[in-house]
Motif scaffolding. Structure first.
Motif, PDB file in Angstrom:
ATOM      1  N   UNK A 149       0.841  -1.201   0.000  1.00 30.18           N
ATOM      2  CA  UNK A 149       0.000   0.000   0.000  1.00 30.18           C
ATOM      3  C   UNK A 149       0.876   1.251   0.000  1.00 30.18           C
ATOM      4  N   UNK A 150       1.916   1.240   0.842  1.00 30.40           N
ATOM      5  CA  UNK A 150       2.825   2.381   0.926  1.00 30.40           C
ATOM      6  C   UNK A 150       3.499   2.632  -0.420  1.00 30.40           C
ATOM      7  N   UNK A 151       4.038   1.596  -1.038  1.00 34.36           N
ATOM      8  CA  UNK A 151       4.758   1.761  -2.295  1.00 34.36           C
ATOM      9  C   UNK A 151       3.836   2.199  -3.436  1.00 34.36           C
TER      10      UNK A 151
ATOM     11  N   UNK B 153     -11.542  -8.062  16.578  1.00 34.96           N
ATOM     12  CA  UNK B 153     -12.785  -8.723  16.168  1.00 34.96           C
ATOM     13  C   UNK B 153     -13.130  -9.910  17.055  1.00 34.96           C
ATOM     14  N   UNK B 154     -14.377  -9.947  17.451  1.00 34.10           N
ATOM     15  CA  UNK B 154     -14.858 -11.109  18.213  1.00 34.10           C
ATOM     16  C   UNK B 154     -15.178 -12.239  17.239  1.00 34.10           C
ATOM     17  N   UNK B 155     -14.602 -13.394  17.474  1.00 35.19           N
ATOM     18  CA  UNK B 155     -14.918 -14.562  16.659  1.00 35.19           C
ATOM     19  C   UNK B 155     -14.193 -14.613  15.336  1.00 35.19           C
ATOM     20  N   UNK B 156     -13.270 -13.698  15.083  1.00 35.45           N
ATOM     21  CA  UNK B 156     -12.489 -13.713  13.854  1.00 35.45           C
ATOM     22  C   UNK B 156     -11.027 -13.561  14.255  1.00 35.45           C
ATOM     23  N   UNK B 157     -10.264 -14.638  14.158  1.00 34.05           N
ATOM     24  CA  UNK B 157      -8.897 -14.662  14.670  1.00 34.05           C
ATOM     25  C   UNK B 157      -7.921 -14.300  13.550  1.00 34.05           C
ATOM     26  N   UNK B 158      -7.539 -13.049  13.488  1.00 33.93           N
ATOM     27  CA  UNK B 158      -6.634 -12.597  12.418  1.00 33.93           C
ATOM     28  C   UNK B 158      -5.720 -11.484  12.943  1.00 33.93           C
ATOM     29  N   UNK B 159      -4.833 -11.804  13.872  1.00 34.50           N
ATOM     30  CA  UNK B 159      -3.998 -10.772  14.501  1.00 34.50           C
ATOM     31  C   UNK B 159      -3.093 -10.030  13.538  1.00 34.50           C
ATOM     32  N   UNK B 160      -2.494 -10.729  12.581  1.00 36.05           N
ATOM     33  CA  UNK B 160      -1.590 -10.059  11.644  1.00 36.05           C
ATOM     34  C   UNK B 160      -2.363  -9.134  10.710  1.00 36.05           C
ATOM     35  N   UNK B 161      -3.519  -9.569  10.249  1.00 34.15           N
ATOM     36  CA  UNK B 161      -4.343  -8.724   9.383  1.00 34.15           C
ATOM     37  C   UNK B 161      -4.755  -7.459  10.121  1.00 34.15           C
ATOM     38  N   UNK B 162      -5.247  -7.611  11.342  1.00 32.91           N
ATOM     39  CA  UNK B 162      -5.676  -6.445  12.110  1.00 32.91           C
ATOM     40  C   UNK B 162      -4.520  -5.472  12.324  1.00 32.91           C
ATOM     41  N   UNK B 163      -3.342  -6.010  12.624  1.00 30.04           N
ATOM     42  CA  UNK B 163      -2.176  -5.157  12.815  1.00 30.04           C
ATOM     43  C   UNK B 163      -1.811  -4.425  11.521  1.00 30.04           C
ATOM     44  N   UNK B 164      -1.951  -5.117  10.386  1.00 32.15           N
ATOM     45  CA  UNK B 164      -1.619  -4.486   9.105  1.00 32.15           C
ATOM     46  C   UNK B 164      -2.571  -3.341   8.798  1.00 32.15           C
ATOM     47  N   UNK B 165      -3.836  -3.490   9.130  1.00 35.56           N
ATOM     48  CA  UNK B 165      -4.807  -2.435   8.847  1.00 35.56           C
ATOM     49  C   UNK B 165      -4.650  -1.263   9.815  1.00 35.56           C
ATOM     50  N   UNK B 166      -4.227  -1.542  11.031  1.00 31.05           N
ATOM     51  CA  UNK B 166      -3.900  -0.452  11.956  1.00 31.05           C
ATOM     52  C   UNK B 166      -2.726   0.355  11.404  1.00 31.05           C
ATOM     53  N   UNK B 167      -1.769  -0.350  10.806  1.00 29.29           N
ATOM     54  CA  UNK B 167      -0.618   0.328  10.195  1.00 29.29           C
ATOM     55  C   UNK B 167      -1.048   1.202   9.025  1.00 29.29           C
ATOM     56  N   UNK B 168      -2.036   0.734   8.242  1.00 28.19           N
ATOM     57  CA  UNK B 168      -2.526   1.521   7.106  1.00 28.19           C
ATOM     58  C   UNK B 168      -3.163   2.823   7.594  1.00 28.19           C
ATOM     59  N   UNK B 169      -3.906   2.750   8.681  1.00 24.88           N
ATOM     60  CA  UNK B 169      -4.534   3.956   9.240  1.00 24.88           C
ATOM     61  C   UNK B 169      -3.463   4.960   9.664  1.00 24.88           C
ATOM     62  N   UNK B 170      -2.441   4.490  10.364  1.00 22.12           N
ATOM     63  CA  UNK B 170      -1.369   5.385  10.798  1.00 22.12           C
ATOM     64  C   UNK B 170      -0.552   5.890   9.610  1.00 22.12           C
ATOM     65  N   UNK B 171      -0.371   5.037   8.602  1.00 19.96           N
ATOM     66  CA  UNK B 171       0.322   5.458   7.389  1.00 19.96           C
ATOM     67  C   UNK B 171      -0.428   6.604   6.726  1.00 19.96           C
ATOM     68  N   UNK B 172      -1.745   6.482   6.661  1.00 22.51           N
ATOM     69  CA  UNK B 172      -2.549   7.536   6.052  1.00 22.51           C
ATOM     70  C   UNK B 172      -2.380   8.866   6.742  1.00 22.51           C
TER      71      UNK B 172
END
Length: 331
Positions: free
Chosen positions: A189-191, A221-240
């Protein structure tokens, strides 16, 4: 007639008098259209011009209606647009008049792509193009973006929607899988944003960059186990936020969209595997239902166009329907 006889004589005389005047009134109305067409001709807008070329476009914004949404002559890139949310948003930009380039790593886009491509040419008076590229191939990515900018002499917008998802418990997540997630969802996304921004700076015309994040960048997310995905999207928000702060001097706006759960083919397949999620997920936001890809069309047109000309650094756009979920998930 019997009811007319009951009217007072003065009223009857008035009715007869007005009846005698009707022909002249009719004649007056008959010349109004000709009077209205006199005077200097109106300046044709993009819709009229395109119609004269043999097309019949129906752009979102023209000089006649909401011109700030008009994207005619604008060049916009959408990564991850071979299918799904990216393709739906690309169609919205086409309807606003933009020339759109879809970037994706698939060998060929989904069957729906050709339908939209044909619609762009025959109905909307613009064009949709496909460029195959993996956002991790940075040198090739930069070349493609520069070639597009050189061809049109401009670069106006980007929706960075390319991304992957993987559900796996944190205790079982491998380094390789985590690295892949981050390389596409964050570095890619950054590139992509960087490649587009360089062209915007080169042509000194500014532009708008939209990064697709997720509500999962803000909540657990409750009931959705995706720690790396969630961390990546948090990074996108901060990148923005950071790109908005740094690129504002060039007239480049950067905002992020954080969709909630979207019913796509992948989600439908997930429901087959976990049927309880079909029932539970809609309960986790204030509207009590899941979203559809089409519900993010307006956000794309708004953020890319001048309708949001004084909006930058905004994160979590469209997250409001998930505030209730946010409170729930963090318990």
């Amino acid at each position: 007639m019997n009811s007319l006889r009951l009217l007072p004589r003065s009223t009857m005389r008035a009715l007869r008098s007005s009846r005698r005047q009707l022909p002249s009134i009719t004649r007056t109305f008959s010349i109004l259209p000709r009077l209205q067409t006199q005077g200097p001709p109106a300046t044709p807008d993009a819709e009229t011009t395109a119609s004269q070329k043999g097309n019949s476009p129906a752009y979102l914004g023209t000089t006649k209606r909401l011109p700030e949404f008009n994207l005619v002559d604008k060049v916009v890139l959408v990564s991850g647009a071979a299918r799904g949310l990216g393709l739906v948003q690309a169609e919205a930009l086409l309807e606003a008049g933009a020339t759109v380039y879809a970037l994706d790593r698939l060998e060929a886009p989904s069957p729906d792509f050709s339908r939209i491509q044909k619609r762009a040419e025959t109905e909307l008076g613009t064009s949709l193009h496909y460029r195959r590229i993996d956002v991790r191939e940075v040198d090739e990515l930069n070349k493609i973006v520069q070639d597009i900018a050189d061809k049109h002499g401009r670069m106006d917008g980007l929706i960075a929607a390319a991304g992957i998802q993987q559900e796996s418990p944190a205790l079982e997540y491998s380094r390789k899988d985590c690295d892949t997630m981050m390389s596409i969802n964050v570095t890619g996304v950054f590139m992509t944003a960087q490649a587009v921004a360089r062209q915007m700076v080169r042509f000194e015309q500014g532009g708008s960059v939209v990064l697709i994040a997720s509500m999962s960048g803000t909540i657990a997310n409750r009931g959705l186990i995706c720690p790396a995905y969630n961390a990546s999207k948090a990074a996108v928000i901060q990148l923005g936020r950071n790109l908005a702060s740094e690129w504002g001097q060039y007239g480049i706006r950067v905002n992020t969209i954080s969709p909630g759960y979207i019913v796509t083919a992948m989600v439908e397949a997930l429901f087959e595997k976990f049927p309880e999620r079909r029932e539970e997920w809609p309960k986790q936001n204030m509207l009590g239902r899941l979203s559809r890809p089409e519900e993010y069309r307006g956000a794309a047109a708004f953020l890319i166009s001048d309708a949001s000309s004084f909006m930058t650094g905004e994160f979590g756009f469209l997250l409001l329907t998930n505030i209730w979920a946010y409170a729930n998930e963090m318990v």
